[in-house]
Design an enzyme around this catalytic site. Structure first.
Site, PDB file in Angstrom:
ATOM      1  N   HIS A  99       0.869  -1.625   0.313  1.00 43.88           N
ATOM      2  CA  HIS A  99      -0.407   0.460   0.075  1.00 43.88           C
ATOM      3  C   HIS A  99       0.744   1.572   0.108  1.00 43.88           C
ATOM      4  O   HIS A  99       1.731   1.235   0.588  1.00 43.88           O
ATOM      5  CB  HIS A  99      -0.878   0.198   0.943  1.00 43.88           C
ATOM      6  CG  HIS A  99      -0.133  -0.757   2.857  1.00 43.88           C
ATOM      7  ND1 HIS A  99       0.366  -1.150   3.096  1.00 43.88           N
ATOM      8  CD2 HIS A  99      -0.391   1.210   3.596  1.00 43.88           C
ATOM      9  CE1 HIS A  99       0.741  -0.655   3.836  1.00 43.88           C
ATOM     10  NE2 HIS A  99       1.042   0.365   4.273  1.00 43.88           N
ATOM     11  N   HIS A 101       1.253   5.403   1.407  1.00 47.06           N
ATOM     12  CA  HIS A 101       0.802   6.270   2.531  1.00 47.06           C
ATOM     13  C   HIS A 101       0.807   7.716   1.175  1.00 47.06           C
ATOM     14  O   HIS A 101       1.893   7.394   0.578  1.00 47.06           O
ATOM     15  CB  HIS A 101       1.618   6.090   3.461  1.00 47.06           C
ATOM     16  CG  HIS A 101       1.623   5.411   4.213  1.00 47.06           C
ATOM     17  ND1 HIS A 101       0.953   5.656   5.823  1.00 47.06           N
ATOM     18  CD2 HIS A 101       1.943   4.145   4.166  1.00 47.06           C
ATOM     19  CE1 HIS A 101       0.816   3.966   6.101  1.00 47.06           C
ATOM     20  NE2 HIS A 101       2.055   3.568   5.409  1.00 47.06           N
TER      21      HIS A 101
HETATM   22  P1  5GP Z   1       2.640   0.812   7.187  1.00 52.08           P
HETATM   23  O1  5GP Z   1       3.047   0.627   8.582  1.00 52.08           O
HETATM   24  O2  5GP Z   1       2.242  -1.123   6.827  1.00 52.08           O
HETATM   25  O3  5GP Z   1       2.966   0.761   6.665  1.00 52.08           O
HETATM   26  O4  5GP Z   1       1.360   0.795   7.593  1.00 52.08           O
HETATM   27  C1  5GP Z   1       0.383   0.290   7.840  1.00 52.08           C
HETATM   28  C2  5GP Z   1      -1.359   1.382   7.836  1.00 52.08           C
HETATM   29  O5  5GP Z   1      -2.635   0.678   7.566  1.00 52.08           O
HETATM   30  C3  5GP Z   1      -1.194   2.442   8.924  1.00 52.08           C
HETATM   31  O6  5GP Z   1      -0.541   2.969   8.984  1.00 52.08           O
HETATM   32  C4  5GP Z   1      -2.169   1.813   9.752  1.00 52.08           C
HETATM   33  O7  5GP Z   1      -3.071   2.893  10.677  1.00 52.08           O
HETATM   34  C5  5GP Z   1      -3.184   1.739   9.022  1.00 52.08           C
HETATM   35  N1  5GP Z   1      -3.978  -0.121   9.886  1.00 52.08           N
HETATM   36  C6  5GP Z   1      -3.634  -1.182  10.631  1.00 52.08           C
HETATM   37  N2  5GP Z   1      -5.622  -1.200  10.529  1.00 52.08           N
HETATM   38  C7  5GP Z   1      -6.567  -0.578   9.667  1.00 52.08           C
HETATM   39  C8  5GP Z   1      -7.420  -0.629  10.019  1.00 52.08           C
HETATM   40  O8  5GP Z   1      -8.013  -1.008   9.990  1.00 52.08           O
HETATM   41  N3  5GP Z   1      -7.948   0.119   8.969  1.00 52.08           N
HETATM   42  C9  5GP Z   1      -7.436   1.636   7.780  1.00 52.08           C
HETATM   43  N4  5GP Z   1      -8.529   2.154   7.638  1.00 52.08           N
HETATM   44  N5  5GP Z   1      -6.570   1.176   8.461  1.00 52.08           N
HETATM   45  C10 5GP Z   1      -5.599   0.533   8.825  1.00 52.08           C
END
Ligand code: 5GP
Ligand code: ZN
Length: 141
Positions: A99, A101
């Site tokens: 994903h 951001h």
């Molecule tokens: P990563 O650290 O993997 O790049 O980012 C994962 C993102 O997913 C985090 O910023 C976290 O807040 C978001 N996230 C985790 N669980 C959920 C969820 O259930 N719903 C939403 N909308 N975001 C989530």
């Protein structure tokens, strides 16, 4: 993928504030807002990391970042934005479904994307590092 939180969102098993959905991807607000209007852009295919995606999915997801960035900036009257894609736990990835951001930024907002202070390297070191990377790429071909 059964247990994946983003796959669950795409199956409608967990609610999300969605701004866009199509056959290949979904765009919704991150539950933890680094700054207001922080979006996640997620391909439907369950792959952990960016380089695992096929070319078409990669292009589609990249295009969505460009399509939604101006709206996000306008929505919160931001001055710019960051695109961030964490690959692997060591890089800060917590959800193992690739994903982007999309994080709007305002001058002086104090959001820190990384705590690393870069070190100025000399030309010889940079040439050496470039050679190592190119050799690794050749070994993969
Ligand atoms: P990563 O650290 O993997 O790049 O980012 C994962 C993102 O997913 C985090 O910023 C976290 O807040 C978001 N996230 C985790 N669980 C959920 C969820 O259930 N719903 C939403 N909308 N975001 C989530
Ligand atoms: Zn998934």
């Amino acid at each position: 993928m059964e247990a994946c939180i983003f796959c669950k969102i795409m199956r409608g098993e967990i609610p999300a504030a969605t701004v866009h959905e199509d056959d290949e991807a979904i765009v919704f607000l991150d539950i933890n807002q680094a700054i207001k209007a922080h979006l996640l852009i997620v391909p439907r295919v369950h792959a952990a990391q960016w380089h695992e995606l096929d070319d078409g999915t990669m292009a589609h997801v990249a295009r969505l970042t460009a399509q939604w960035a101006p709206a996000v900036v306008a929505a919160v009257d931001a001055d710019g934005y960051n695109l961030l894609l964490n690959n692997g736990e060591a890089a800060g990835q917590e959800v193992m479904h690739v994903h982007f951001h999309l994080i709007p930024r305002k001058r002086g907002d104090g959001v820190r994307m990384a705590g690393v202070k870069p070190r100025l390297a000399d030309a010889e070191e940079l040439r050496g590092t470039a050679s190592v990377i190119k050799a690794a790429q050749r070994a993969r071909e």
